[in-house]
Design a protein around this motif. Structure first.
Motif, PDB file in Angstrom:
ATOM      1  N   GLU B  35       0.834  -1.205   0.000  1.00  0.00           N
ATOM      2  CA  GLU B  35       0.000   0.000   0.000  1.00  0.00           C
ATOM      3  C   GLU B  35       0.870   1.257   0.000  1.00  0.00           C
ATOM      4  O   GLU B  35       0.535   2.245  -0.635  1.00  0.00           O
ATOM      5  CB  GLU B  35      -0.940   0.004   1.210  1.00  0.00           C
ATOM      6  CG  GLU B  35      -2.313  -0.540   0.843  1.00  0.00           C
ATOM      7  CD  GLU B  35      -3.185  -0.849   2.054  1.00  0.00           C
ATOM      8  OE1 GLU B  35      -3.162  -0.062   3.020  1.00  0.00           O
ATOM      9  OE2 GLU B  35      -3.892  -1.881   2.016  1.00  0.00           O
ATOM     10  N   GLU B 124     -10.906 -12.681 -11.037  1.00  0.00           N
ATOM     11  CA  GLU B 124     -11.981 -13.660 -10.947  1.00  0.00           C
ATOM     12  C   GLU B 124     -12.993 -13.087  -9.960  1.00  0.00           C
ATOM     13  O   GLU B 124     -12.709 -12.117  -9.265  1.00  0.00           O
ATOM     14  CB  GLU B 124     -11.442 -15.019 -10.504  1.00  0.00           C
ATOM     15  CG  GLU B 124     -10.450 -15.656 -11.481  1.00  0.00           C
ATOM     16  CD  GLU B 124     -11.016 -15.980 -12.862  1.00  0.00           C
ATOM     17  OE1 GLU B 124     -12.231 -15.814 -13.076  1.00  0.00           O
ATOM     18  OE2 GLU B 124     -10.229 -16.376 -13.755  1.00  0.00           O
ATOM     19  N   CYS B 125     -14.163 -13.701  -9.926  1.00  0.00           N
ATOM     20  CA  CYS B 125     -15.349 -13.147  -9.246  1.00  0.00           C
ATOM     21  C   CYS B 125     -15.026 -12.196  -8.093  1.00  0.00           C
ATOM     22  O   CYS B 125     -14.401 -12.566  -7.096  1.00  0.00           O
ATOM     23  CB  CYS B 125     -16.241 -14.276  -8.733  1.00  0.00           C
ATOM     24  SG  CYS B 125     -17.848 -13.663  -8.148  1.00  0.00           S
ATOM     25  N   LEU B 126     -15.495 -10.971  -8.231  1.00  0.00           N
ATOM     26  CA  LEU B 126     -15.242  -9.941  -7.225  1.00  0.00           C
ATOM     27  C   LEU B 126     -16.331  -9.892  -6.160  1.00  0.00           C
ATOM     28  O   LEU B 126     -16.258  -9.095  -5.230  1.00  0.00           O
ATOM     29  CB  LEU B 126     -15.131  -8.569  -7.899  1.00  0.00           C
ATOM     30  CG  LEU B 126     -13.912  -8.357  -8.806  1.00  0.00           C
ATOM     31  CD1 LEU B 126     -14.054  -7.052  -9.599  1.00  0.00           C
ATOM     32  CD2 LEU B 126     -12.629  -8.326  -7.992  1.00  0.00           C
ATOM     33  N   GLY B 127     -17.366 -10.724  -6.312  1.00  0.00           N
ATOM     34  CA  GLY B 127     -18.424 -10.748  -5.300  1.00  0.00           C
ATOM     35  C   GLY B 127     -19.385  -9.583  -5.427  1.00  0.00           C
ATOM     36  O   GLY B 127     -19.937  -9.117  -4.430  1.00  0.00           O
ATOM     37  N   ALA B 128     -19.593  -9.101  -6.639  1.00  0.00           N
ATOM     38  CA  ALA B 128     -20.560  -8.024  -6.859  1.00  0.00           C
ATOM     39  C   ALA B 128     -21.379  -8.350  -8.109  1.00  0.00           C
ATOM     40  O   ALA B 128     -21.607  -7.502  -8.963  1.00  0.00           O
ATOM     41  CB  ALA B 128     -19.853  -6.687  -6.987  1.00  0.00           C
ATOM     42  N   CYS B 129     -21.815  -9.602  -8.205  1.00  0.00           N
ATOM     43  CA  CYS B 129     -22.480 -10.118  -9.403  1.00  0.00           C
ATOM     44  C   CYS B 129     -23.844  -9.460  -9.614  1.00  0.00           C
ATOM     45  O   CYS B 129     -24.379  -9.502 -10.723  1.00  0.00           O
ATOM     46  CB  CYS B 129     -22.653 -11.627  -9.300  1.00  0.00           C
ATOM     47  SG  CYS B 129     -21.270 -12.442  -8.491  1.00  0.00           S
ATOM     48  N   LEU B 136     -12.989  -3.537  -9.645  1.00  0.00           N
ATOM     49  CA  LEU B 136     -12.465  -3.159  -8.343  1.00  0.00           C
ATOM     50  C   LEU B 136     -11.373  -2.125  -8.604  1.00  0.00           C
ATOM     51  O   LEU B 136     -10.458  -2.373  -9.386  1.00  0.00           O
ATOM     52  CB  LEU B 136     -11.872  -4.389  -7.652  1.00  0.00           C
ATOM     53  CG  LEU B 136     -11.329  -4.224  -6.243  1.00  0.00           C
ATOM     54  CD1 LEU B 136     -12.470  -4.109  -5.231  1.00  0.00           C
ATOM     55  CD2 LEU B 136     -10.441  -5.413  -5.863  1.00  0.00           C
ATOM     56  N   ASN B 138      -8.464  -0.248  -6.768  1.00  0.00           N
ATOM     57  CA  ASN B 138      -7.729  -0.503  -5.517  1.00  0.00           C
ATOM     58  C   ASN B 138      -8.552  -1.475  -4.679  1.00  0.00           C
ATOM     59  O   ASN B 138      -8.655  -2.618  -5.062  1.00  0.00           O
ATOM     60  CB  ASN B 138      -7.329   0.787  -4.816  1.00  0.00           C
ATOM     61  CG  ASN B 138      -6.261   1.527  -5.632  1.00  0.00           C
ATOM     62  OD1 ASN B 138      -5.495   0.910  -6.373  1.00  0.00           O
ATOM     63  ND2 ASN B 138      -6.224   2.833  -5.534  1.00  0.00           N
ATOM     64  N   ASP B 139      -9.206  -1.059  -3.585  1.00  0.00           N
ATOM     65  CA  ASP B 139     -10.013  -2.065  -2.893  1.00  0.00           C
ATOM     66  C   ASP B 139     -11.481  -1.663  -2.764  1.00  0.00           C
ATOM     67  O   ASP B 139     -12.170  -2.126  -1.867  1.00  0.00           O
ATOM     68  CB  ASP B 139      -9.400  -2.436  -1.536  1.00  0.00           C
ATOM     69  CG  ASP B 139      -9.580  -1.350  -0.483  1.00  0.00           C
ATOM     70  OD1 ASP B 139     -10.010  -0.244  -0.845  1.00  0.00           O
ATOM     71  OD2 ASP B 139      -9.289  -1.619   0.703  1.00  0.00           O
ATOM     72  N   GLU B 140     -11.943  -0.811  -3.660  1.00  0.00           N
ATOM     73  CA  GLU B 140     -13.363  -0.430  -3.633  1.00  0.00           C
ATOM     74  C   GLU B 140     -14.045  -0.894  -4.914  1.00  0.00           C
ATOM     75  O   GLU B 140     -13.547  -0.652  -6.015  1.00  0.00           O
ATOM     76  CB  GLU B 140     -13.506   1.094  -3.516  1.00  0.00           C
ATOM     77  CG  GLU B 140     -13.280   1.613  -2.111  1.00  0.00           C
ATOM     78  CD  GLU B 140     -14.565   1.750  -1.288  1.00  0.00           C
ATOM     79  OE1 GLU B 140     -15.669   1.514  -1.846  1.00  0.00           O
ATOM     80  OE2 GLU B 140     -14.461   2.104  -0.098  1.00  0.00           O
ATOM     81  N   LEU B 141     -15.184  -1.544  -4.755  1.00  0.00           N
ATOM     82  CA  LEU B 141     -15.920  -2.052  -5.913  1.00  0.00           C
ATOM     83  C   LEU B 141     -16.678  -0.943  -6.626  1.00  0.00           C
ATOM     84  O   LEU B 141     -17.146   0.004  -5.999  1.00  0.00           O
ATOM     85  CB  LEU B 141     -16.927  -3.106  -5.444  1.00  0.00           C
ATOM     86  CG  LEU B 141     -16.324  -4.414  -4.935  1.00  0.00           C
ATOM     87  CD1 LEU B 141     -17.318  -5.160  -4.059  1.00  0.00           C
ATOM     88  CD2 LEU B 141     -15.895  -5.277  -6.116  1.00  0.00           C
ATOM     89  N   LEU B 143     -19.896  -0.927  -9.457  1.00  0.00           N
ATOM     90  CA  LEU B 143     -20.874  -1.832 -10.070  1.00  0.00           C
ATOM     91  C   LEU B 143     -21.441  -1.240 -11.356  1.00  0.00           C
ATOM     92  O   LEU B 143     -21.424  -0.020 -11.538  1.00  0.00           O
ATOM     93  CB  LEU B 143     -22.007  -2.108  -9.070  1.00  0.00           C
ATOM     94  CG  LEU B 143     -21.756  -3.219  -8.029  1.00  0.00           C
ATOM     95  CD1 LEU B 143     -20.495  -2.975  -7.225  1.00  0.00           C
ATOM     96  CD2 LEU B 143     -22.931  -3.349  -7.078  1.00  0.00           C
ATOM     97  N   ARG B 157     -13.125   7.141  -7.101  1.00  0.00           N
ATOM     98  CA  ARG B 157     -12.274   6.345  -6.202  1.00  0.00           C
ATOM     99  C   ARG B 157     -10.833   6.826  -6.303  1.00  0.00           C
ATOM    100  O   ARG B 157      -9.991   6.118  -6.860  1.00  0.00           O
ATOM    101  CB  ARG B 157     -12.321   4.865  -6.614  1.00  0.00           C
ATOM    102  CG  ARG B 157     -13.710   4.281  -6.730  1.00  0.00           C
ATOM    103  CD  ARG B 157     -14.004   3.406  -5.536  1.00  0.00           C
ATOM    104  NE  ARG B 157     -15.295   2.746  -5.670  1.00  0.00           N
ATOM    105  CZ  ARG B 157     -16.441   3.296  -5.274  1.00  0.00           C
ATOM    106  NH1 ARG B 157     -16.470   4.515  -4.766  1.00  0.00           N
ATOM    107  NH2 ARG B 157     -17.578   2.628  -5.387  1.00  0.00           N
TER     108      ARG B 157
END
Lengths: 443, 158
Positions: B35, B124-129, B136, B138-141, B143, B157
């Motif tokens: 970071e 691979e899958c970012l968990g915001a399907c 993503l 950095n670390d903010e999705l 959509l 961001r």
């Protein structure tokens, strides 16, 4: 006439300040914890066992039974690990729970830690959930300030620390012993079991690993009782003594080709058709579903004629899928080629195989290469037999791998090649090429 | 490249009491360093190993497993943009989005723009399907992303 289902886990979503301790307490938060702390810890385990709660992370193991596996005479420490490495394609319910209502999860973690005698709980969170991380950081800080974490919680004899531990983008860390290895600072290679984590887990001490949604359920079970939990879902099949039933509410994720993708909380046992048509707005663009993934891609596919399958723990298995998995539905419309879909799933598993077991490392890589060849118009019919041979030879079910990742890689292959064989034969025999763009070098 | 800053060293030390083994601080330490410096240099690996009583090879073994940490010859740009290509996103244009962004920034996945602003990655899958196709930053999705409005998303961001 059934009464409309009242959400339990998603009840507080959309409320202003739903993430704060003050708002959570106004809605009765942490009363379940107070209740639990006033009981002997073994009573908490009994209540969770009586509720029939089964793990929501994919395996469906009964939560109270898992807690009961911890050795009674161990001098400690005992650890609770929370599996927040949600990475199964199609699954996003942990993210929404943690981002929108972290305290119901944290309350479940404290109750679960008390029940299992853990004095340290690690919440392993996938790195990609940066917002969840920051929400949890402030929620945990609020708990220490309020005497709900740290020494002598709510004036009791019980003390607990919760630490957040961020992953680094690897699917295998969701496998419970891979998670432990990663937590310990090593490459996330799953361990051979036994010993099971309850006997020898994190830092070689007895450890329980529970999913985020499972622990959120624990909060509500303690608040409202085991009998209440059992009013929802599908009871045990009296004709099958091994059936454990499917009780409680479930967070169903729906994505892919539907009009309204989203997260829907319903009693376990709703069918794929009801979810798609009545909750997710139907298949998009007026089309029909060709295939539906019932529980994250490692569970395989339901065909269009199997959409009335109940999505409880036993349902998907009855039509040849691996199981309910994470109850994440991915809807695939009738304009999509299953060749492209299977290529995508094989590529995923080839990317995410940890490389420890040869059948998985090689099987996932070769199946991807074979499908690349088919997509490029150079496939032969005998490739389909080769793919099936690979699928049948990797995994814990044939007994060739340490963990279940390879079973998850094999299942979409088996289901696609049997239920949608015509898609593959047509593609190969016509000599056509797949039109979906994929980038050179994007591996 | 130099090793750990005093600040990074202090942050790493803060993690030690959380775990019964020093090795468990490996991932937190790698995150702290990346970071701050957009990579994990070999000097940093050696110094992390020293703090954690490990061999540098052990730290390197963990760091290289994840494919997430960058060595000093391939540092990250200011914004790391991960584009999801797993099934739910593929079904709603994820592959096309990835191709469009690669073209727009004239880089392949894994590469960084010459001004050091953007690194493009395949995820691979970012968990915001529910918001496919998603990315993503950095670390903010983010959509429901499309190539036309990407600049706005990057501004959201910083």
């Amino acid at each position: 006439m059934t009464t409309p289902f009242e959400p339990v886990l998603l009840k507080r979503l959309g409320k202003p300040d739903s993430v704060t301790l003050a708002s959570y307490r106004r809605d009765g938060g942490y009363q379940a914890l107070a209740k639990a702390l006033a009981m002997p810890r073994t009573r908490v385990i009994d209540i969770v066992r009586e509720s029939g709660l089964r793990g929501r992370g994919g395996a469906g193991f009964p939560c109270g039974v898992k807690w009961g596996f911890l050795p009674e005479d161990h001098s400690g420490p005992i650890y609770l690990c929370v599996n927040g490495d949600e990475s199964e394609p199609g699954t996003f319910n942990n993210r929404i729970l943690l981002e929108e209502d972290p305290h119901q999860v944290l309350e479940g973690i404290i109750i679960g830690s008390y029940a299992t005698r853990a004095q340290v709980a690690y919440l392993y969170l996938r790195y990609e959930y940066g917002r969840s991380y920051r929400v949890l950081e402030s929620a945990i800080a609020e708990l220490y300030d309020a005497g709900l974490l740290g020494k002598n919680i709510l004036g009791s004899e019980y003390s607990l620390d919760i630490y957040l531990h961020r992953g680094a983008g690897a699917y295998i860390c969701g496998e419970e012993t891979g998670l432990i290895e990663s937590l310990e600072g090593k490459r996330a290679w799953p361990r051979i079991k036994p010993p099971f984590p309850a006997v020898e887990g994190a830092f070689r001490k007895p450890t329980v690993i529970n999913n985020v949604e499972t622990l959120a359920c624990v909060t509500h079970i303690l608040a409202r009782g085991a009998d209440w939990f059992k009013t929802m879902g599908v009871p045990k099949d009296p004709a099958n003594p091994r059936d454990l039933g499917s009780y409680g509410p479930k967070l169903y994720c729906v994505s892919g080709h539907v009009e309204k993708p989203g997260l829907f909380e319903l009693p376990l046992g709703i069918t794929a058709r009801e979810l798609i048509d009545h909750h997710a707005g139907g298949v998009w663009k007026g089309r029909q579903a060709k295939a539906v993934v019932p529980g994250g891609i490692s569970m395989g596919f339901l065909s269009a004629s199997e959409l009335d399958t109940p999505l409880d723990f036993a349902g998907p298995g009855r039509v040849g899928c691996l199981g309910l998995g994470t109850a994440a539905l991915i809807v695939i419309d009738d304009q999509t080629s299953m060749v492209d879909v299977l290529y995508n799933t094989c590529r995923f598993f080839a990317h995410e195989s940890c490389g420890q077991c040869t059948p998985c490392r090689e099987g996932t890589a070769w199946s991807t290469k074979i499908l690349e060849r088919i997509r490029a118009g150079h496939g032969q019919l005998r490739d389909l037999d080769l793919l099936m041979e690979i699928a049948q030879s990797m995994g814990t079910i044939p007994g060739t791998t340490i963990c279940g990742l390879a079973d998850g890689a094999a299942w979409p292959m088996k289901n696609a090649l049997t239920k949608f064989r015509a898609d593959f034969e047509d593609h190969i025999q016509s000599g056509k090429k797949s039109s979906t763009r994929t980038l050179v070098g994007a591996h | 490249m130099s090793g750990l800053s005093d600040q990074a060293r202090a942050k790493i030390n803060e993690y030690l009491p959380r775990y019964p083994s020093k090795q468990a601080v490996t991932l937190p330490a790698l995150h702290i360093v990346q970071e701050e410096t957009r990579c994990v240099s070999h000097a940093a690996v050696e110094q992390i190993a020293k703090i954690l009583d490990l061999s540098p090879a052990q730290v390197h073994d963990t760091a290289s497993f994840y494919g997430f940490f960058r060595s000093e010859d391939r540092p990250l740009g200011r914004q790391r943009v991960w584009v999801c290509r797993s099934l739910p996103c593929m079904l709603r244009g994820g592959e096309e989005l990835l191709a469009a962004l690669a073209q727009r920034w004239n880089i392949l996945p894994g590469q960084t723009t010459s001004d050091g602003q953007i690194t493009l990655e395949v995820a691979e899958c970012l968990g915001a399907c529910d918001g496919a196709p998603c990315i993503l930053i950095n670390d903010e999705l983010s959509l429901h992303v499309d190539a036309e409005t990407i600049d706005q998303r990057l501004e959201e961001r910083p």
